[in-house]
Design a protein around this motif. Structure first.
Motif, short mmCIF file in Angstrom:
data_model
loop_
_atom_site.label_atom_id
_atom_site.label_comp_id
_atom_site.label_asym_id
_atom_site.label_seq_id
_atom_site.Cartn_x
_atom_site.Cartn_y
_atom_site.Cartn_z
N PRO A 108 39.75 -37.12 -39.25
CA PRO A 108 38.45 -37.39 -39.87
C PRO A 108 37.56 -38.35 -39.07
O PRO A 108 36.35 -38.30 -39.20
N ASP A 109 38.15 -39.19 -38.25
CA ASP A 109 37.34 -40.12 -37.46
C ASP A 109 36.43 -39.40 -36.47
O ASP A 109 35.49 -40.00 -35.94
N TYR A 110 36.69 -38.13 -36.21
CA TYR A 110 35.91 -37.37 -35.24
C TYR A 110 35.01 -36.31 -35.90
O TYR A 110 34.37 -35.53 -35.20
N SER A 111 34.97 -36.30 -37.20
CA SER A 111 34.18 -35.28 -37.89
C SER A 111 32.68 -35.57 -37.78
O SER A 111 32.27 -36.68 -37.46
N GLY A 112 31.90 -34.53 -38.03
CA GLY A 112 30.45 -34.68 -38.01
C GLY A 112 29.84 -34.65 -36.62
O GLY A 112 28.65 -34.95 -36.46
N ARG A 113 30.60 -34.30 -35.60
CA ARG A 113 30.10 -34.30 -34.23
C ARG A 113 30.13 -32.91 -33.60
O ARG A 113 29.92 -32.77 -32.41
N GLY A 114 30.46 -31.89 -34.39
CA GLY A 114 30.50 -30.53 -33.88
C GLY A 114 31.75 -30.18 -33.09
O GLY A 114 31.83 -29.12 -32.48
N ASN A 143 37.21 -27.84 -50.12
CA ASN A 143 37.11 -28.25 -48.72
C ASN A 143 35.78 -27.75 -48.14
O ASN A 143 35.72 -26.78 -47.40
N VAL A 144 34.74 -28.43 -48.49
CA VAL A 144 33.38 -28.04 -48.12
C VAL A 144 33.20 -28.04 -46.59
O VAL A 144 32.53 -27.18 -46.04
N ALA A 145 33.81 -29.00 -45.91
CA ALA A 145 33.66 -29.09 -44.45
C ALA A 145 34.21 -27.84 -43.78
O ALA A 145 33.60 -27.30 -42.85
#
Length: 185
Positions: free
Chosen positions: A105-111, A141-143
Motif C-alpha cells: 500500500p505504500d506504493y499505491s496511487g502512483r500508477g 476492493n475498489v482499487a
C-alpha cells in the motif's frame, strides 16, 4: 500456446517484473502481513513461516507453458519487491486464464499496478496466445476494480454474497478481457 518462452525479466519505465526468489520472503511479508492488505484476500495476514511456504509454491510457477500452467512474478523497484502477481490457466485447452495481484500500500496511487499488470496481459495474449483473461475480487476492493477498468477489462458480473470469507458473506466482482478487446486498447 507459443513455442517461444516469455522473455524475463520484463522491464517497464519504473519496474522490473521477474520470477520470485527465496530471498524475496522478507519483502513479501512486509505487505502480506498487514491487516489492510489481507482484508480483501482469502487468507489471513502472513506469518514468516507462511511467507516462506507461499514463496516456495510461487517459485515453481515459471510460465503458462510450464508444468504448473501458471506464472508468478514479483514487481521490483530500486531493488525492493513492492508487489506481485499471478497468472494461471483455468481451462484444459490453455486459452483461458485468470490474473491476480497484490501491492504494498505504500506504493499505491502512483500508477505502478497498472504499469506492472499491463505487460503481463500483453504477454498472455501475444506470447501465450490466451483468448480470455479474467480477474475476480472482493467487491469492496475498489482499487482493484479501478485497475481492471484502467487496463480495459470489462465488468462482467457482480456475484452477491457468493463467498464466505473471514466470518462473513462477501460479494465478488468479475472482470474479463478478450484478445480482441486487448487489440482495441
Amino acid at each position: 500456446m507459443s513455442a517461444q518462452p516469455l522473455p524475463l525479466p520484463l522491464q517497464t519505465a519504473r519496474l522490473t517484473l521477474r520470477l520470485p526468489r527465496p530471498e524475496d520472503a522478507e519483502d513479501l511479508l512486509a505487505y502480506y502481513s498487514r491487516a489492510d492488505v489481507a482484508r480483501y484476500l482469502l487468507e489471513e495476514p502472513w506469518t514468516p513461516d507462511y511467507a516462506r511456504e507461499q514463496l516456495g509454491k510461487r517459485v515453481a510457477r515459471t510460465g503458462l507453458d510450464s508444468e504448473t500452467r501458471a506464472l508468478a512474478l514479483v514487481w521490483e523497484q530500486a531493488g525492493r519487491v513492492i508487489g506481485d502477481l499471478g497468472l494461471w490457466l483455468t481451462d484444459q485447452r490453455g486459452e483461458v486464464a485468470e490474473v491476480g495481484w497484490v501491492m504494498h500500500p505504500d506504493y499505491s496511487g502512483r500508477g505502478m499496478a497498472t504499469e506492472a499488470v499491463r505487460p503481463v496481459l500483453d504477454a498472455a495474449f501475444e506470447v501465450y496466445g490466451v483468448h480470455r483473461i479474467t480477474a475476480q475480487m472482493d467487491a469492496r476492493n475498489v482499487a482493484s476494480a479501478r485497475l481492471c477498468e484502467r487496463l480495459g477489462m470489462q465488468r462482467e458480473a457482480h456475484l452477491r454474497q457468493d463467498c464466505w470469507s473471514k466470518g462473513e458473506w462477501t460479494d465478488t466482482l468479475i472482470y474479463g478481457m478478450l484478445a480482441a478487446d486487448r487489440a482495441k486498447t
